[in-house]
Write an enzyme that holds these catalytic residues in place. Structure first.
Site, PDB file in Angstrom:
ATOM      1  N   GLY A  48     110.604   0.153 -98.223  1.00 30.75           N
ATOM      2  CA  GLY A  48     112.492  -0.695 -97.753  1.00 30.75           C
ATOM      3  C   GLY A  48     112.569  -1.151 -96.667  1.00 30.75           C
ATOM      4  N   GLN A  52     117.040  -2.129 -88.522  1.00 30.38           N
ATOM      5  CA  GLN A  52     116.371  -1.552 -88.849  1.00 30.38           C
ATOM      6  C   GLN A  52     115.361  -2.314 -88.167  1.00 30.38           C
ATOM      7  OE1 GLN A  52     115.971  -0.323 -92.943  1.00 30.38           O
ATOM      8  NE2 GLN A  52     115.169   1.839 -92.084  1.00 30.38           N
ATOM      9  N   CYS A 107     113.899   7.835 -94.556  1.00 30.08           N
ATOM     10  CA  CYS A 107     113.763   6.605 -94.261  1.00 30.08           C
ATOM     11  C   CYS A 107     113.583   6.545 -92.771  1.00 30.08           C
ATOM     12  CB  CYS A 107     115.533   6.374 -93.413  1.00 30.08           C
ATOM     13  SG  CYS A 107     115.890   5.163 -92.897  1.00 30.08           S
ATOM     14  N   LEU A 108     112.394   5.176 -93.154  1.00 31.36           N
ATOM     15  CA  LEU A 108     112.167   4.692 -91.570  1.00 31.36           C
ATOM     16  C   LEU A 108     113.161   5.099 -90.466  1.00 31.36           C
ATOM     17  CD1 LEU A 108     110.269   1.413 -93.013  1.00 31.36           C
ATOM     18  CD2 LEU A 108     109.365   3.570 -93.063  1.00 31.36           C
ATOM     19  N   HIS A 114     120.162   2.087-100.563  1.00 29.38           N
ATOM     20  CA  HIS A 114     119.677   3.068 -99.635  1.00 29.38           C
ATOM     21  C   HIS A 114     119.372   0.673 -98.553  1.00 29.38           C
ATOM     22  CE1 HIS A 114     117.815   5.570 -96.752  1.00 29.38           C
ATOM     23  NE2 HIS A 114     117.044   3.972 -96.247  1.00 29.38           N
ATOM     24  N   GLU A 115     119.191  -0.014 -99.262  1.00 27.66           N
ATOM     25  CA  GLU A 115     119.189  -1.137 -97.820  1.00 27.66           C
ATOM     26  C   GLU A 115     120.162  -1.443 -97.977  1.00 27.66           C
ATOM     27  OE1 GLU A 115     116.258  -0.413 -96.325  1.00 27.66           O
ATOM     28  OE2 GLU A 115     115.089   0.471 -97.939  1.00 27.66           O
ATOM     29  N   HIS A 141     122.415   0.498 -95.614  1.00 25.65           N
ATOM     30  CA  HIS A 141     121.848  -0.038 -93.998  1.00 25.65           C
ATOM     31  C   HIS A 141     122.621  -0.865 -93.203  1.00 25.65           C
ATOM     32  CE1 HIS A 141     119.053   2.660 -92.138  1.00 25.65           C
ATOM     33  NE2 HIS A 141     118.093   2.241 -93.579  1.00 25.65           N
TER      34      HIS A 141
END
Length: 164
Positions: A45, A50, A91-92, A133-134, A137
């Site tokens: 995701g 991000q 996480c990215l 999670h997203e 963000h």
């Protein structure tokens, strides 16, 4: 389509995103670029913050297959199970960092698609985790704040291997 740089600046990532109100070519370019970026980094995701855009846009793709890509604009969790999953998460925007995070096992999300139409999606397991999670963000919330403990990369890889 372009690959966008993944933002790793915690100060920026803690900012709240604004709703999308215009569903136009600019939004479609963002969605396409985010999809390209997500594929490039082999992620599950990605949220618009991000890639440096403070708008309520997320993409989820738990399988990595192009036909399974989900685009969610202005997403909101409208239902969450009482059953919890406690699992490793990364996480990215925090490469090489992993932590144990509790998330609902099942969630229902209300969002809009790229045309602005209302959609309802449900997720179980990894998909539910990715939704949460997203969406976090978009609210300036980071998994490192929710982690009960951080894992070293070896422990994360071992957990990932044992899941399969």
């Amino acid at each position: 389509m372009a690959i966008r740089e993944i933002i790793e600046d915690e100060t920026f990532l803690r900012k709240k995103s604004r709703d999308v109100v215009v569903f136009d070519k600019r939004l479609h370019t963002l969605l396409d670029d985010m999809a390209h970026t997500l594929r490039d980094v082999n992620g599950v995701g990605i949220a618009a913050p991000q890639v440096g855009v403070l708008r309520r846009v997320v993409l989820i793709n738990e399988t990595g297959e192009p036909e399974d890509l989900l685009e969610l604009i202005n997403p909101v969790v409208i239902e969450a199970s009482e059953e919890i999953q406690d699992d490793a998460e990364g996480c990215l925007s925090f490469p090489g960092e992993y932590g144990m995070v509790e998330r609902p096992m099942h969630v229902k999300v209300r969002a809009q698609n790229r045309s602005g139409d209302l959609i309802i999606l449900e997720g179980e397991g990894l998909k539910a985790r990715a939704f949460c999670h997203e969406i976090d963000h978009l609210n300036g919330e980071l998994f490192i704040e929710k982690a009960s403990r951080m894992l070293d990369p070896e422990e994360f890889e071992e957990r990932k291997k044992n899941r399969k």
